[in-house]
Design a protein around this motif. Sequence first.
Motif, mmCIF file in Angstrom:
data_model
loop_
_atom_site.group_PDB
_atom_site.id
_atom_site.type_symbol
_atom_site.label_atom_id
_atom_site.label_comp_id
_atom_site.label_asym_id
_atom_site.label_seq_id
_atom_site.Cartn_x
_atom_site.Cartn_y
_atom_site.Cartn_z
ATOM 1 N N SER A 1 0.830 -1.205 0.000
ATOM 2 C CA SER A 1 0.000 0.000 0.000
ATOM 3 C C SER A 1 0.864 1.254 0.000
ATOM 4 O O SER A 1 1.731 1.424 0.860
ATOM 5 N N VAL A 2 0.581 2.126 -0.950
ATOM 6 C CA VAL A 2 1.245 3.425 -1.010
ATOM 7 C C VAL A 2 0.684 4.356 0.059
ATOM 8 O O VAL A 2 1.418 5.002 0.804
ATOM 9 N N TYR A 3 -0.624 4.413 0.140
ATOM 10 C CA TYR A 3 -1.293 5.394 1.007
ATOM 11 C C TYR A 3 -1.276 4.978 2.470
ATOM 12 O O TYR A 3 -0.995 5.780 3.358
ATOM 13 N N LYS A 4 -1.552 3.703 2.757
ATOM 14 C CA LYS A 4 -1.705 3.233 4.129
ATOM 15 C C LYS A 4 -0.405 2.752 4.779
ATOM 16 O O LYS A 4 -0.406 2.368 5.952
ATOM 17 N N ARG A 5 0.699 2.727 3.999
ATOM 18 C CA ARG A 5 2.008 2.385 4.555
ATOM 19 C C ARG A 5 1.990 0.998 5.204
ATOM 20 O O ARG A 5 2.432 0.825 6.335
#
Length: 286
Positions: A19-23
């Motif tokens: 996930s890029v956004y949620k790390r």
Amino acid sequence: LIPESVAYDAASQIFYVSSVYKRKILSVARSGEVKVFASEADGLWSVMGMKVDQERHVLWICTTAHPQMTNFTTEDKGKTALFKYDLNSGKLIGKYQPSDISKPHWLGDLVIDSNGDVYATDSVTAAIYVVRNEGKQLELFVEGQPFISPQGLDFSRDHQKLFVADYSKGIFLVDLKTKEVKSIDAEFTLLGIDGLYYYKGSLIGVQNGVNPQRVVRLTLSKDLARIDRFETIEANNPEFDEPTLGVVVKDRFYFVANSQWGAIDESGRLASEDKLKNPTILQLKL
């Protein structure tokens, strides 16, 4: 999620999705069960390319800090690292960062050779790095020209050479002994390739920097100096929204079809839920 990549562990038949956004990294079992494998608690930034080292049963990932992730801080901007996870315990067992912190970095994708050495591309300060098997640090392998924005990479069949896709210039071949870099000739556009994978004398490329976005198969000449044939194997798929990275499993290619990078603005705000779609992994028979 804003997914970026997918990796596969053949021993457990588990897929990993980044996930890029949620790390974070999710594990998806054959049964369909989804678990959080790793999270921001490990110090993860956006999770980019991932690969499983089957022999050593570890998961290597690229992680990079930037404004389009949750809980971004300006102090982290331009930071990047390779993380190494033990797949048996799920524990983080290694973290490797560039030593030169005077420049911004973005490790986006990686590949693992038969010795367990890991090569990764830096697309911001153009370079290729390596962590040697049992090594303690991230070493600079090659840097600068002719690269501008190196992305996906993979080895030749004999693991003596490295194919590297440069988003702005095409595909290059790097001799791992001499570090000589040569451009691969083609009568077709090789720009805008993100993921790149060697498969039976050809390269599978996710070409998301062209219109239409597509997955292509590039047949190599015997001397690896040129592309003899260009074949589009998937394009104009309604699921496509910036397809990104994937993994070859036997004769099938699994890849992120809809990363939805455009759903995050420069300040890190995510689009409204009605404008988002469920993350989709597609498979293609090669």
